[in-house]
Scaffold this motif. Sequence first.
Motif, PDB file in Angstrom:
ATOM      1  N   ILE A 118      11.234 -10.713  79.872  1.00 12.60           N
ATOM      2  CA  ILE A 118      11.419 -10.236  81.243  1.00 12.60           C
ATOM      3  C   ILE A 118      10.148  -9.517  81.666  1.00 12.60           C
ATOM      4  O   ILE A 118       9.676  -8.611  80.971  1.00 12.60           O
ATOM      5  CB  ILE A 118      12.636  -9.302  81.357  1.00 12.60           C
ATOM      6  CG1 ILE A 118      13.907 -10.032  80.939  1.00 12.60           C
ATOM      7  CG2 ILE A 118      12.773  -8.758  82.776  1.00 12.60           C
ATOM      8  CD1 ILE A 118      15.137  -9.143  80.881  1.00 12.60           C
ATOM      9  N   ARG A 130       2.756  -3.434  85.006  1.00  9.81           N
ATOM     10  CA  ARG A 130       3.643  -4.469  84.494  1.00  9.81           C
ATOM     11  C   ARG A 130       4.517  -3.934  83.366  1.00  9.81           C
ATOM     12  O   ARG A 130       4.030  -3.265  82.458  1.00  9.81           O
ATOM     13  CB  ARG A 130       2.823  -5.649  83.978  1.00  9.81           C
ATOM     14  CG  ARG A 130       3.675  -6.862  83.629  1.00  9.81           C
ATOM     15  CD  ARG A 130       2.820  -8.018  83.166  1.00  9.81           C
ATOM     16  NE  ARG A 130       2.490  -7.902  81.746  1.00  9.81           N
ATOM     17  CZ  ARG A 130       1.291  -8.118  81.224  1.00  9.81           C
ATOM     18  NH1 ARG A 130       0.280  -8.431  82.009  1.00  9.81           N
ATOM     19  NH2 ARG A 130       1.093  -8.007  79.927  1.00  9.81           N
ATOM     20  N   THR A 153      17.906  -6.914  83.539  1.00 13.14           N
ATOM     21  CA  THR A 153      17.740  -7.581  84.829  1.00 13.14           C
ATOM     22  C   THR A 153      18.479  -6.822  85.927  1.00 13.14           C
ATOM     23  O   THR A 153      17.973  -6.689  87.049  1.00 13.14           O
ATOM     24  CB  THR A 153      18.225  -9.038  84.766  1.00 13.14           C
ATOM     25  OG1 THR A 153      19.548  -9.083  84.229  1.00 13.14           O
ATOM     26  CG2 THR A 153      17.309  -9.875  83.887  1.00 13.14           C
ATOM     27  N   THR A 193       8.551  -7.080  91.359  1.00 10.62           N
ATOM     28  CA  THR A 193       8.772  -8.525  91.278  1.00 10.62           C
ATOM     29  C   THR A 193       9.157  -8.845  89.847  1.00 10.62           C
ATOM     30  O   THR A 193       8.387  -8.598  88.913  1.00 10.62           O
ATOM     31  CB  THR A 193       7.504  -9.299  91.671  1.00 10.62           C
ATOM     32  OG1 THR A 193       7.127  -8.935  92.989  1.00 10.62           O
ATOM     33  CG2 THR A 193       7.741 -10.793  91.595  1.00 10.62           C
ATOM     34  N   SER A 235      10.611 -11.478  86.846  1.00  8.16           N
ATOM     35  CA  SER A 235      10.798 -12.857  86.405  1.00  8.16           C
ATOM     36  C   SER A 235      11.377 -12.851  84.996  1.00  8.16           C
ATOM     37  O   SER A 235      11.127 -11.936  84.210  1.00  8.16           O
ATOM     38  CB  SER A 235       9.473 -13.627  86.419  1.00  8.16           C
ATOM     39  OG  SER A 235       8.557 -13.067  85.487  1.00  8.16           O
ATOM     40  N   VAL A 236      12.165 -13.873  84.690  1.00  7.17           N
ATOM     41  CA  VAL A 236      12.753 -14.043  83.367  1.00  7.17           C
ATOM     42  C   VAL A 236      12.314 -15.407  82.849  1.00  7.17           C
ATOM     43  O   VAL A 236      12.645 -16.435  83.434  1.00  7.17           O
ATOM     44  CB  VAL A 236      14.295 -13.961  83.414  1.00  7.17           C
ATOM     45  CG1 VAL A 236      14.874 -14.128  82.019  1.00  7.17           C
ATOM     46  CG2 VAL A 236      14.746 -12.646  84.026  1.00  7.17           C
ATOM     47  N   ASP A 237      11.539 -15.390  81.776  1.00 10.38           N
ATOM     48  CA  ASP A 237      10.967 -16.623  81.244  1.00 10.38           C
ATOM     49  C   ASP A 237      11.533 -16.908  79.860  1.00 10.38           C
ATOM     50  O   ASP A 237      11.576 -16.008  78.997  1.00 10.38           O
ATOM     51  CB  ASP A 237       9.439 -16.514  81.139  1.00 10.38           C
ATOM     52  CG  ASP A 237       8.795 -16.228  82.490  1.00 10.38           C
ATOM     53  OD1 ASP A 237       9.286 -16.776  83.489  1.00 10.38           O
ATOM     54  OD2 ASP A 237       7.817 -15.453  82.522  1.00 10.38           O
TER      55      ASP A 237
END
Length: 288
Positions: free
Chosen positions: A8, A48, A63, A73, A75-77
């Motif tokens: 995340i 970050r 999340t 911002t 993101s979940v990768d």
Amino acid sequence: MSQDAVQIIARGPRLVAEAAAVAIDSDPTLEGATYSILEEDEDHDVWRIDAFPTEPFEIDGLTALLAGYPQLTVSVDKLADADWLAMSLSGLPPVRAGRFFVYGAHDTGRAPVNAVKLRIEAGAAFGTGHHGTTEGCLSAYDDLIKARRFDKVLDVGCGTGVLAIAAARTGSRVAVGTDIDRDSVRIANENATINDATARFVHANGLNDRLVAGQAPYDLVFANILARPLIGLAQDIKGALKPGGIAILSGLLRSQERMVRAAYLSRGFRMVKRLHRDAWATLVLERP
């Protein structure tokens, strides 16, 4: 990790990212979550957060928490089904912190001749030297041992054992470490063997373990954990130190520095020095 492992990433202004990091630390359901926070773009104030949840509830909790900060911002990768930790460590350069050179097996042979070489393998533990808190502790310790030696050293929340091993390798007769995670204790003891260091590590919650209490009082205590445990352990750390002993505290964000410092100053500690690495702070205090 399984094939469902994720990373995340949250990006945003420093104050917002730090507030989110404090919220992660304050959430008891995320106590075991692994994350880091660093400055990504100084010119544009972009910080970050990288989180590596290992359980479904951590994914959901992180999340949901980060979604509460609309300036971030998120993101979940998905991570590939591979030894992601070994792969990530292989891409990390060695770290030089004062006289200490921290490296992994992939960098064997690159250490400067005049350095104290610490080969640290992380496995499932935290603290390779690349994190701002570990580097800050090593740099603070390096400054201190230019003027004095510490015969007995305790490392609370030892992770990979790098701090106690550094002490053992630079003259400490006794170097003891504790951690609440059994895997970390196992890895720390393995790292001590790799580095031919006399440091010993035990599984313990707090400072009441027989080995830890039996070696007290200490000349120096490392505690590279989190802000809340640092505050909660203030009296115990004072009790574990000799008069004139030193505490090196880290694992706290700059925004948490004031409350941690207040907990120790109220118990008579004297502020010696503070260091900042990215968003993290390291405090050096002396027991009167």
